[in-house]
Scaffold this active site. Structure first.
Site, PDB file in Angstrom:
ATOM      1  N   THR A 170      99.560  57.752  16.272  1.00 53.31           N
ATOM      2  CA  THR A 170      99.785  58.946  17.090  1.00 53.31           C
ATOM      3  C   THR A 170     101.208  59.430  16.831  1.00 53.31           C
ATOM      4  OG1 THR A 170     100.395  57.528  18.978  1.00 53.31           O
ATOM      5  CG2 THR A 170      98.132  58.338  18.892  1.00 53.31           C
ATOM      6  N   LEU A 201     103.314  45.227  20.438  1.00 49.67           N
ATOM      7  CA  LEU A 201     103.758  44.473  19.269  1.00 49.67           C
ATOM      8  C   LEU A 201     105.203  44.789  18.925  1.00 49.67           C
ATOM      9  CD1 LEU A 201     100.744  44.711  16.791  1.00 49.67           C
ATOM     10  CD2 LEU A 201     101.129  43.125  18.685  1.00 49.67           C
ATOM     11  N   PHE A 224     118.131  43.569  25.113  1.00 46.37           N
ATOM     12  CA  PHE A 224     118.225  44.997  24.804  1.00 46.37           C
ATOM     13  C   PHE A 224     119.529  45.617  25.302  1.00 46.37           C
ATOM     14  CE2 PHE A 224     113.785  44.159  24.219  1.00 46.37           C
ATOM     15  CZ  PHE A 224     113.416  44.989  23.173  1.00 46.37           C
ATOM     16  N   PRO A 284     124.931  46.712  21.941  1.00 50.06           N
ATOM     17  CA  PRO A 284     125.438  47.979  21.415  1.00 50.06           C
ATOM     18  C   PRO A 284     125.298  48.045  19.898  1.00 50.06           C
ATOM     19  CG  PRO A 284     127.255  46.492  21.892  1.00 50.06           C
ATOM     20  CD  PRO A 284     126.005  45.813  22.390  1.00 50.06           C
ATOM     21  N   GLY A 285     125.355  49.254  19.383  1.00 53.85           N
ATOM     22  CA  GLY A 285     125.278  49.401  17.934  1.00 53.85           C
ATOM     23  C   GLY A 285     124.707  50.739  17.531  1.00 53.85           C
ATOM     24  N   GLY A 327     115.151  52.888  16.375  1.00 54.19           N
ATOM     25  CA  GLY A 327     114.397  53.758  15.481  1.00 54.19           C
ATOM     26  C   GLY A 327     112.984  53.229  15.379  1.00 54.19           C
ATOM     27  N   CYS A 355     107.853  53.836  17.027  1.00 52.48           N
ATOM     28  CA  CYS A 355     107.412  53.812  18.426  1.00 52.48           C
ATOM     29  C   CYS A 355     108.419  54.453  19.374  1.00 52.48           C
ATOM     30  CB  CYS A 355     107.129  52.370  18.849  1.00 52.48           C
ATOM     31  SG  CYS A 355     105.679  51.648  18.055  1.00 52.48           S
ATOM     32  N   LYS A 390     114.688  47.865  11.540  1.00 50.93           N
ATOM     33  CA  LYS A 390     115.050  46.594  12.153  1.00 50.93           C
ATOM     34  C   LYS A 390     114.786  45.497  11.138  1.00 50.93           C
ATOM     35  CE  LYS A 390     112.209  44.401  14.805  1.00 50.93           C
ATOM     36  NZ  LYS A 390     111.402  43.959  15.959  1.00 50.93           N
TER      37      LYS A 390
END
Length: 459
Positions: A108, A176, A275, A278-279, A283, A286, A349
């Site tokens: 989607t 996931l 989570f 920082p950085g 992306g 999702c 990632k």
């Protein structure tokens, strides 16, 4: 990375209700979500038929080739094919005849020129499948969709399927994480069943019998709430990431250190450290498109103000990319023309070859447009990156990419890059200047080796 092995199929599928045979499963769509789900369900002992309109993708999967990078999945595919419990086809007629529970796992994406989700693939898959459904069956959406989609698809199925109201629609959102997808499928932290009847719930419990039996929490709810769960979860995670990156902007303006700030916040168990890193930001396929689609759908429903903060979450995330480019330019003296930049990372990632909305490639391409000579390296995503950005140069490893570089920039926190020896890399670069876009390196170690070290939100 280690992947937990699948349970023994001889004692799993059908264990939830030994008086009835385990349902046969189809998985419509064999992209990242669909292929993973089909393979893992077969590994759990179910008989599974994967369906895709792309004959080439079907052929690759039937030959034992996973068309994307995901640790542990190729081995499970080989075992599932050898067991005879898994095969792939392009035929929706075969799928309808074969399956009792049909999982919809197509993409989607974001609509071109809009923040809305593009539902053409979901609609097409459900329509093609429904046209062949002549007996009682359950169609289960796993794709991430705007709220209200399941109700609309219910009407579509009833209108198109020869079996009519004997076909029900349920929703079972996926959670996931790329790089951990096998474990997240075999041992999820929760299952969400959005259903309209006791029969649909029973079918889903049977379809996930081995997972339910291992004690996985099950949340049973209505279709609307099940649709909202994935959007709400991704919006929360994106907000937390952008929050700490907003604090990084404050730290840059005041001379504070965002890593110490994040550490201090993480000890508060109301906040936690997950989570809160920082950085360069998030992306992938999702979070970016999901928060945009969620805000868009809320505006359509007249409640856009309730999630208007998601627009700023998105904006903060984009600004981190721009600021990383600025840091590289600052280290290079302000003008990037002809500056040789080694870009470590292309995937959005680590443990993934996914370059969709990848901050790493976004930064590398921006540096190139400003005149830099950019060489990219990534352990898994180089081929995908080269197809998407042929204007960039590519290297096989970090040391090769850094050869004669004026600035090195870490963009994806692969373990291979974390473990680079600053002394060894210092011997091959033209100038010892590094931007740590992921806060993945030890500043003291790099500075001790003579490097000028910069990172977002650090003095």
């Amino acid at each position: 990375m280690a992947v937990i092995a699948a349970p023994d199929p001889a004692v799993t599928a059908g264990a939830a209700d030994s008086d009835e045979p385990a349902p046969r499963l189809t998985v419509i769509g064999t992209g990242y979500l669909g292929a993973t789900h089909a393979i893992c369900m077969a590994a759990l002992g179910f008989h599974v038929l994967g369906v895709d309109a792309n004959a080439g993708k079907v052929a690759r999967l039937n030959s034992g080739e996973v068309p994307f990078f995901e640790p542990g999945l190729p081995e499970l595919l080989a075992k599932a094919l050898d067991s005879g419990r898994l095969r792939f086809t392009t035929s929706f007629a075969d799928a309808a005849e074969f399956g009792d529970v049909h999982f919809i796992c197509v993409g989607t994406p974001q609509q071109p020129g809009s923040d809305a989700a593009d539902l053409r693939y979901v609609d097409s898959a459900v329509t093609e499948l429904a046209a062949h459904l002549r007996r009682r069956a359950l169609v289960v959406g796993k794709s991430t969709v705007p709220v209200g989609t399941a109700a609309r698809l219910t009407e579509l199925v009833r209108r198109v399927a020869p079996a009519g109201r004997d076909v029900e629609v349920a929703w079972n959102p996926e959670f996931l994480r790329e790089g951990y997808a096998v474990d997240d499928t075999l041992r999820p932290d929760r299952l969400v069943f959005g259903v309209s009847s006791d029969w649909a719930e029973k079918q889903l419990r049977a379809a996930f019998g081995p997972v339910v039996d291992q004690g996985t929490p099950v949340v049973v709810t209505d279709l609307t709430t099940a649709e909202l769960v994935k959007m709400a979860a991704n919006s929360f995670l994106a907000t937390k990431i952008s929050y700490i990156n907003a604090m990084a902007e404050i730290c840059e303006a005041t001379g504070g250190d965002v890593t110490r700030l994040a550490e201090a916040l993480s000890y508060d168990d109301r906040i936690g450290g997950r989570f809160l890193k920082p950085g360069l930001g998030f992306g992938g396929g999702c979070l970016p498109k999901d928060i945009r689609a969620f805000a868009h759908r809320a505006e359509e429903l007249g409640v856009g103000q309730a999630v208007s903060f998601l627009r700023e979450v998105d904006a903060i995330n984009k600004r981190r990319r721009e600021r990383t480019v600025e840091l590289v330019a600052e280290l290079a003296g302000g003008d990037l023309t002809g500056v040789r930049v080694a870009a470590l990372g292309a995937a959005f990632k680590p443990d993934s070859d996914d370059i969709r909305d990848a901050p790493a490639l976004d930064v590398a391409a921006a540096l190139h447009r400003l005149g830099a000579q950019v060489t990219v390296t990534d352990p898994a995503a180089t081929d995908n990156a080269r197809r998407s950005h042929p204007e960039l140069a590519y290297a096989t490893d970090a040391m090769s990419a850094a050869e004669a570089a004026d600035v090195v920039v870490l963009l994806t926190e692969w373990n291979e890059f974390r473990l680079v020896d600053p002394e060894a890399m210092g011997a091959v670069v033209a100038r010892k200047r590094i931007v740590d876009g992921r806060h993945a390196l030890d500043p003291g170690q790099w500075r001790a080796a003579g490097w000028e070290y910069r990172a977002l939100g650090r003095p």
